[in-house]
Design a protein around this motif. Structure first.
Motif, PDB file in Angstrom:
ATOM      1  N   VAL A  64      32.844  50.519  37.158  1.00 26.39           N
ATOM      2  CA  VAL A  64      33.075  49.219  36.551  1.00 26.39           C
ATOM      3  C   VAL A  64      33.749  48.523  37.588  1.00 26.39           C
ATOM      4  O   VAL A  64      34.960  48.820  38.231  1.00 26.39           O
ATOM      5  CB  VAL A  64      33.727  49.174  35.159  1.00 26.39           C
ATOM      6  CG1 VAL A  64      33.894  47.790  34.769  1.00 26.39           C
ATOM      7  CG2 VAL A  64      32.945  50.005  34.303  1.00 26.39           C
ATOM      8  N   VAL A  65      33.223  47.070  37.906  1.00 24.84           N
ATOM      9  CA  VAL A  65      33.997  46.232  38.678  1.00 24.84           C
ATOM     10  C   VAL A  65      34.339  45.096  38.081  1.00 24.84           C
ATOM     11  O   VAL A  65      33.600  44.422  37.389  1.00 24.84           O
ATOM     12  CB  VAL A  65      32.898  45.865  40.025  1.00 24.84           C
ATOM     13  CG1 VAL A  65      33.651  44.691  41.070  1.00 24.84           C
ATOM     14  CG2 VAL A  65      32.716  46.981  40.872  1.00 24.84           C
ATOM     15  N   GLY A  66      35.677  44.650  37.964  1.00 22.47           N
ATOM     16  CA  GLY A  66      36.101  43.653  37.249  1.00 22.47           C
ATOM     17  C   GLY A  66      37.006  42.644  37.938  1.00 22.47           C
ATOM     18  O   GLY A  66      37.869  43.004  38.884  1.00 22.47           O
ATOM     19  N   GLU A  67      36.865  41.319  38.105  1.00 23.43           N
ATOM     20  CA  GLU A  67      37.588  40.284  38.751  1.00 23.43           C
ATOM     21  C   GLU A  67      38.969  40.331  38.432  1.00 23.43           C
ATOM     22  O   GLU A  67      39.770  40.047  39.043  1.00 23.43           O
ATOM     23  CB  GLU A  67      36.799  38.839  38.657  1.00 23.43           C
ATOM     24  CG  GLU A  67      35.650  38.816  39.622  1.00 23.43           C
ATOM     25  CD  GLU A  67      35.123  37.493  39.535  1.00 23.43           C
ATOM     26  OE1 GLU A  67      35.978  36.372  39.512  1.00 23.43           O
ATOM     27  OE2 GLU A  67      33.921  37.289  39.592  1.00 23.43           O
ATOM     28  N   GLY A 117      40.381  43.449  39.906  1.00 22.63           N
ATOM     29  CA  GLY A 117      40.654  42.485  40.643  1.00 22.63           C
ATOM     30  C   GLY A 117      39.752  42.591  42.110  1.00 22.63           C
ATOM     31  O   GLY A 117      40.084  42.017  43.183  1.00 22.63           O
ATOM     32  N   VAL A 118      38.568  43.124  41.871  1.00 22.46           N
ATOM     33  CA  VAL A 118      37.435  43.251  42.718  1.00 22.46           C
ATOM     34  C   VAL A 118      36.154  42.292  42.254  1.00 22.46           C
ATOM     35  O   VAL A 118      35.977  42.298  41.236  1.00 22.46           O
ATOM     36  CB  VAL A 118      37.095  44.551  43.180  1.00 22.46           C
ATOM     37  CG1 VAL A 118      35.749  44.523  44.072  1.00 22.46           C
ATOM     38  CG2 VAL A 118      38.215  45.489  43.422  1.00 22.46           C
ATOM     39  N   ARG A 119      35.547  41.558  43.197  1.00 19.84           N
ATOM     40  CA  ARG A 119      34.689  40.630  42.695  1.00 19.84           C
ATOM     41  C   ARG A 119      33.198  40.915  43.697  1.00 19.84           C
ATOM     42  O   ARG A 119      33.245  41.180  44.865  1.00 19.84           O
ATOM     43  CB  ARG A 119      35.169  39.244  43.073  1.00 19.84           C
ATOM     44  CG  ARG A 119      33.907  38.009  42.783  1.00 19.84           C
ATOM     45  CD  ARG A 119      34.441  36.755  42.897  1.00 19.84           C
ATOM     46  NE  ARG A 119      34.982  36.379  44.236  1.00 19.84           N
ATOM     47  CZ  ARG A 119      34.131  35.785  45.159  1.00 19.84           C
ATOM     48  NH1 ARG A 119      32.770  35.556  44.866  1.00 19.84           N
ATOM     49  NH2 ARG A 119      34.230  35.625  46.273  1.00 19.84           N
ATOM     50  N   ALA A 120      32.521  41.163  42.941  1.00 18.39           N
ATOM     51  CA  ALA A 120      31.116  41.474  43.446  1.00 18.39           C
ATOM     52  C   ALA A 120      30.401  40.203  44.159  1.00 18.39           C
ATOM     53  O   ALA A 120      30.576  39.315  43.252  1.00 18.39           O
ATOM     54  CB  ALA A 120      30.210  42.164  42.502  1.00 18.39           C
ATOM     55  N   VAL A 121      30.035  40.072  45.305  1.00 21.18           N
ATOM     56  CA  VAL A 121      29.706  38.807  46.223  1.00 21.18           C
ATOM     57  C   VAL A 121      27.996  39.064  46.352  1.00 21.18           C
ATOM     58  O   VAL A 121      27.582  37.859  46.544  1.00 21.18           O
ATOM     59  CB  VAL A 121      30.448  38.669  47.569  1.00 21.18           C
ATOM     60  CG1 VAL A 121      32.152  38.411  46.898  1.00 21.18           C
ATOM     61  CG2 VAL A 121      30.436  39.970  48.150  1.00 21.18           C
TER      62      VAL A 121
END
Length: 406
Positions: free
Chosen positions: A32-35, A69-73
């Protein structure tokens, strides 16, 4: 054999909101990647954080492993890769877009790409904490938007001792959920707490002052030229699905990311759910449907047959207060505005601030609004969600007062 192979493929979830966290809890091993820097939390309770009733850890959801704190770009569909802003690259067998929605920032004069000091959206835990840190007794706060979020924010700010003005462009509060009578009672409730409510009120811009390089809000300008003094301004003007990643990847996007009954997008290896997903031309924007979609998708990704056929969603708003006399419960479901030929039953008790109305269409419950004592809400909600014909012997009055109502 194919289903077994597919279920073993790595699952990557972009978005750690309520929908993404619910799905991850059902799929051990999903990435899971969460901003946001926070652990997943219950967004429904943000007004309680603003009011100081709950600390952030109280509204945290059950532990889910998240890359915070990681954003998929960027999504590389050909190689099934997700590129992130920290330089990492994730391979997926199935990708789930749970990107949620962004607050709508209205086109107001004085509102640019960078928000002036004192101007706050109200969508995330950081938003709630920033408002909590800024509010104090006597602060002049203007809330722009009289929907569910705006009403919740105005109520919480008033509890903090702020002088609150709520500006709503429409004819009455919570137009999407309430009929005029219920909205009038909600207005009375807010005004009793000191909230000044303006309806049919169009905001034109913000007046700011500049100290060195920093702009700070000082007033909200209305279309008629009147100004509302403001130390704080809350933007609660609705939300817009976050579809940028999907658009850039070439997925089918209308208002939201288009999905079928298996929450699958136009790419068979990519799914979407929650606020960003458009299912059968419907965007829900509510927690209940998002959680139901997550449960269905968990079954699909595990290789078990499951289909999402839509949610008959109920909107529930509880405005808590240390003083029970100032608490308010509200529920709305279905179509509360009658059409020609519908039957309507309405019960109102002005002294207790209680109101109930239901609409019956062709022998079925079409919708309703309940405000105040919600003793009947569970029975009414079940009747509506089942979409079954009402028993001939069941009077509409009995439907309203059953299950503990008065």
């Amino acid at each position: 054999m194919r289903k077994k192979t597919e279920s073993a493929l790595p699952v990557v979830v972009i978005g750690a909101g309520m929908a993404g966290a619910r799905l991850a809890a059902r799929l051990p091993g999903a990435t899971v990647v969460g901003e946001e820097r926070h652990a997943p939390y219950n967004r429904v309770l943000l007004a309680d954080v603003l009011a100081g009733r709950y600390a952030p850890d109280v509204i945290a959801l059950p532990a889910t492993e998240v890359r915070r704190g990681v954003r998929a770009v960027r999504i590389d569909r050909a190689d099934r890769l997700v590129h992130c802003d920290d330089g990492s690259v994730l391979h997926y067998g199935r990708l789930v877009l749970a990107t949620g929605s962004n607050p709508v920032l209205p086109p107001l004069r004085g509102l640019g790409d960078t928000l002036p000091d004192g101007v706050h959206p109200f969508r995330t835990l950081d938003d709630a904490l920033a408002l909590r840190a800024a509010v104090r007794p006597g602060v002049r706060a203007v809330v722009i938007g009289g929907g569910l979020l705006g009403v919740s924010a105005a109520r919480a700010l008033a509890e903090c001792g702020a002088q609150v003005v709520l500006a709503q462009q429409g004819e009455h509060l919570m137009e999407r959920q309430l009929d005029p009578e219920a909205a009038a009672l909600l207005r009375v409730h807010l005004e009793a707490l000191g909230v000044e409510v303006h309806t049919e009120c169009r905001v034109r811009g913000l007046r700011c002052t500049t100290a060195t390089t920093t702009e700070s809000v000082r007033a909200v300008e209305l279309a008629d030229g009147y100004e509302l003094a403001a130390d704080l301004t809350v933007l609660a003007c609705g939300v817009r699905p976050r579809t940028g990643l999907a658009l850039a990847a070439g997925l089918d996007v209308r208002k939201g990311i288009v999905v079928d009954d298996e929450l699958r997008t136009s790419d068979p290896y990519i799914h979407a759910l929650g606020d960003c997903a458009e299912h059968r031309s419907t965007l829900y924007g509510l927690a209940g449907p998002a959680l139901e979609q997550a449960d269905v998708l968990a079954e699909v990704l595990a290789g078990r047959p499951a289909r999402y056929e839509g949610t008959r969603a109920l909107t529930r708003l509880t405005l808590r207060s240390p003083d029970p006399l100032h608490a308010l419960d509200l529920a709305a479901f279905g179509e509360a505005r009658p059409l020609p030929g519908d039957d309507v039953v309405r019960l109102a008790d002005a002294t207790r601030g209680a109101y109930r109305t239901v609409v019956v269409r062709e022998g079925r419950l079409a919708g309703g609004v309940l405000l105040g004592d919600l003793g009947a809400v569970s029975g009414l909600a079940r009747t509506w969600q089942d979409d079954e014909p009402l028993p001939p012997a069941m009077s509409l009055l009995h439907l309203l007062i059953d299950d503990g109502g008065h």
